[in-house]
Design a protein around this motif. Sequence first.
Motif, PDB file in Angstrom:
ATOM      1  N   ARG A  42       2.748  17.236 -10.147  1.00  8.65           N
ATOM      2  CA  ARG A  42       2.836  17.606  -8.879  1.00  8.65           C
ATOM      3  C   ARG A  42       2.160  18.864  -8.369  1.00  8.65           C
ATOM      4  NH1 ARG A  42       9.409  15.911  -9.100  1.00  8.65           N
ATOM      5  NH2 ARG A  42       8.965  13.765  -8.892  1.00  8.65           N
ATOM      6  N   ARG A  43       1.865  19.826  -9.222  1.00  7.08           N
ATOM      7  CA  ARG A  43       1.483  20.996  -8.585  1.00  7.08           C
ATOM      8  C   ARG A  43      -0.487  20.676  -8.418  1.00  7.08           C
ATOM      9  NH1 ARG A  43       3.304  23.382 -13.623  1.00  7.08           N
ATOM     10  NH2 ARG A  43       5.337  24.206 -13.098  1.00  7.08           N
ATOM     11  N   GLU A  44      -0.778  19.430  -8.866  1.00  9.48           N
ATOM     12  CA  GLU A  44      -2.053  19.274  -8.786  1.00  9.48           C
ATOM     13  C   GLU A  44      -2.220  17.998  -7.937  1.00  9.48           C
ATOM     14  OE1 GLU A  44      -4.389  20.897 -10.321  1.00  9.48           O
ATOM     15  OE2 GLU A  44      -3.062  21.931 -11.347  1.00  9.48           O
ATOM     16  N   LEU A  45      -1.159  17.340  -7.225  1.00 13.17           N
ATOM     17  CA  LEU A  45      -1.222  16.427  -6.291  1.00 13.17           C
ATOM     18  C   LEU A  45      -1.182  16.780  -4.749  1.00 13.17           C
ATOM     19  CD1 LEU A  45       1.459  13.969  -7.413  1.00 13.17           C
ATOM     20  CD2 LEU A  45      -0.956  13.694  -7.826  1.00 13.17           C
ATOM     21  N   GLY A  46      -1.900  16.352  -3.742  1.00  8.19           N
ATOM     22  CA  GLY A  46      -1.867  16.395  -2.717  1.00  8.19           C
ATOM     23  C   GLY A  46      -1.335  15.112  -2.195  1.00  8.19           C
ATOM     24  N   LYS A  65       0.925  -1.233  -0.087  1.00  5.70           N
ATOM     25  CA  LYS A  65       0.055   0.127  -0.057  1.00  5.70           C
ATOM     26  C   LYS A  65       1.003   1.115  -0.131  1.00  5.70           C
ATOM     27  CE  LYS A  65      -2.556  -0.797   3.733  1.00  5.70           C
ATOM     28  NZ  LYS A  65      -1.549  -2.122   4.120  1.00  5.70           N
ATOM     29  N   THR A  66       1.840   1.254   0.956  1.00  5.79           N
ATOM     30  CA  THR A  66       2.709   2.560   1.142  1.00  5.79           C
ATOM     31  C   THR A  66       3.527   2.576  -0.164  1.00  5.79           C
ATOM     32  OG1 THR A  66       2.618   2.610   3.363  1.00  5.79           O
ATOM     33  CG2 THR A  66       4.478   3.530   2.629  1.00  5.79           C
ATOM     34  N   THR A  67       3.955   1.611  -0.655  1.00  3.17           N
ATOM     35  CA  THR A  67       4.879   1.727  -1.925  1.00  3.17           C
ATOM     36  C   THR A  67       4.002   2.262  -3.075  1.00  3.17           C
ATOM     37  OG1 THR A  67       6.227  -0.006  -0.986  1.00  3.17           O
ATOM     38  CG2 THR A  67       6.193   0.533  -3.579  1.00  3.17           C
ATOM     39  N   LEU A  68       2.503   1.648  -3.318  1.00  2.00           N
ATOM     40  CA  LEU A  68       1.885   2.469  -4.317  1.00  2.00           C
ATOM     41  C   LEU A  68       1.721   3.565  -4.082  1.00  2.00           C
ATOM     42  CD1 LEU A  68      -0.198   1.988  -6.483  1.00  2.00           C
ATOM     43  CD2 LEU A  68      -1.686   1.035  -4.955  1.00  2.00           C
ATOM     44  N   MET A  69       1.288   4.092  -2.970  1.00  2.00           N
ATOM     45  CA  MET A  69       0.992   5.560  -2.838  1.00  2.00           C
ATOM     46  C   MET A  69       2.167   6.335  -3.127  1.00  2.00           C
ATOM     47  SD  MET A  69      -2.194   5.933  -1.325  1.00  2.00           S
ATOM     48  CE  MET A  69      -2.389   7.152  -0.175  1.00  2.00           C
ATOM     49  N   ARG A  70       3.303   5.866  -2.589  1.00  2.00           N
ATOM     50  CA  ARG A  70       4.688   6.823  -2.915  1.00  2.00           C
ATOM     51  C   ARG A  70       4.895   6.761  -4.425  1.00  2.00           C
ATOM     52  NH1 ARG A  70       9.927   5.392   0.225  1.00  2.00           N
ATOM     53  NH2 ARG A  70       9.877   7.463  -0.408  1.00  2.00           N
ATOM     54  N   ALA A  71       4.460   5.720  -5.131  1.00  2.00           N
ATOM     55  CA  ALA A  71       4.618   5.808  -6.535  1.00  2.00           C
ATOM     56  C   ALA A  71       3.615   6.824  -7.469  1.00  2.00           C
ATOM     57  CB  ALA A  71       4.456   4.501  -7.064  1.00  2.00           C
ATOM     58  N   LEU A  72       2.326   6.776  -6.867  1.00  2.00           N
ATOM     59  CA  LEU A  72       1.437   7.477  -7.178  1.00  2.00           C
ATOM     60  C   LEU A  72       1.765   9.052  -6.819  1.00  2.00           C
ATOM     61  CD1 LEU A  72      -1.863   5.759  -6.444  1.00  2.00           C
ATOM     62  CD2 LEU A  72      -0.477   5.812  -8.511  1.00  2.00           C
ATOM     63  N   ALA A  73       2.302   9.275  -5.940  1.00  2.00           N
ATOM     64  CA  ALA A  73       2.915  10.683  -5.542  1.00  2.00           C
ATOM     65  C   ALA A  73       4.295  11.141  -6.219  1.00  2.00           C
ATOM     66  CB  ALA A  73       3.057  10.764  -3.935  1.00  2.00           C
ATOM     67  N   THR A  74       4.664  10.199  -7.268  1.00  2.00           N
ATOM     68  CA  THR A  74       5.970  10.318  -8.030  1.00  2.00           C
ATOM     69  C   THR A  74       7.124  10.576  -6.844  1.00  2.00           C
ATOM     70  OG1 THR A  74       5.935  12.711  -7.978  1.00  2.00           O
ATOM     71  CG2 THR A  74       4.474  11.460  -9.529  1.00  2.00           C
ATOM     72  N   VAL A  75       6.953  10.042  -5.631  1.00  2.00           N
ATOM     73  CA  VAL A  75       8.197   9.918  -4.974  1.00  2.00           C
ATOM     74  C   VAL A  75       9.178   8.839  -5.430  1.00  2.00           C
ATOM     75  CG1 VAL A  75       8.811   9.461  -2.541  1.00  2.00           C
ATOM     76  CG2 VAL A  75       6.977  10.688  -2.977  1.00  2.00           C
ATOM     77  N   LEU A  76       8.452   7.681  -5.733  1.00  2.00           N
ATOM     78  CA  LEU A  76       9.069   6.512  -6.255  1.00  2.00           C
ATOM     79  C   LEU A  76       9.036   6.379  -7.880  1.00  2.00           C
ATOM     80  CD1 LEU A  76       8.331   3.572  -3.725  1.00  2.00           C
ATOM     81  CD2 LEU A  76      10.485   4.987  -3.810  1.00  2.00           C
ATOM     82  N   LYS A  77      10.127   5.811  -8.614  1.00  2.00           N
ATOM     83  CA  LYS A  77      10.018   5.605  -9.928  1.00  2.00           C
ATOM     84  C   LYS A  77       9.405   4.257  -9.848  1.00  2.00           C
ATOM     85  CE  LYS A  77      13.985   8.408 -11.305  1.00  2.00           C
ATOM     86  NZ  LYS A  77      15.191   8.455 -12.218  1.00  2.00           N
TER      87      LYS A  77
END
Length: 265
Positions: free
Chosen positions: A90-94, A55-67
């Motif tokens: 990223r301007r449109e992400l929270g 879950k957390t890895t998926l969230m980080r990928a969707l947040a563009t933190v992880l490639k």
Amino acid sequence: MRTISAAETAPATYAWAVHAEQLKVRAGRHLAVDGLDLRLRTGVHGLLGPNGAGKTTLMRALATVLKTAGGELTLLGEPVSGRGDLRRVRRELGYLPQDFGFYPRFTVREFVEYMAWLKEMPKASIPAAAQRAVERVGLTAKADAKMKTLSGGMVRRAGIAQAIVNDPQVLLLDEPTVGLDPEQRLDFRELLADIGVDSCVLVSTHLVEDVVAACTDVVLVNEGKLVFQGSPEALMAHGEQGDPGFSPAERGYSALLRRHRGGAA
């Protein structure tokens, strides 16, 4: 002076706010997300799964933190897994991660305004946007208190404030209700419903009942793969009286995981 065309000012259109096909993401050397397909539109989506499900890895990928390590990922119509414009996305992400850093001597207002600046919001709009975000999470009385003086639940609410300060089109919240008392959790559900009218919200949590109460769509993952996606009612329909759990939602959750582990789903 150049004339701006109607196409440039028209709102962006895309079929899915989040669209993943055979997505693969690594957490260190481990392939934590392994061939996951996911499509999310506007609304509130709950992300469920046991510890280590990805879950957390998926969230980080969707947040563009992880490639991404494979597959395709598109956010707001922009390809993230290729040469997409990450700054625009990223301007449109929270994003609220499980653990987030902050300067302890910042006040709540300064923290939220600083995060708005990092998101490249117009300078003139930041004070009002920060004030509104602080009010929406119920921290108006603590707006000028230093972050280091806040309780754990208040820090979490400040984290939610920074995630929503830019009115994101995609809002990603990883375990947002940790530290919130029952009344605050009810207020949080109302906030989610309000944001979900115009935005795509994905909330990761271990609390199945919170998902059923606050979300119109449930996403269940295990071992980095999609196990189920559907309405809370559809989730509950998978459970039977003999399945583990104290509620229809928990029994449906347990039944789906058991079948997936046994190769029946």
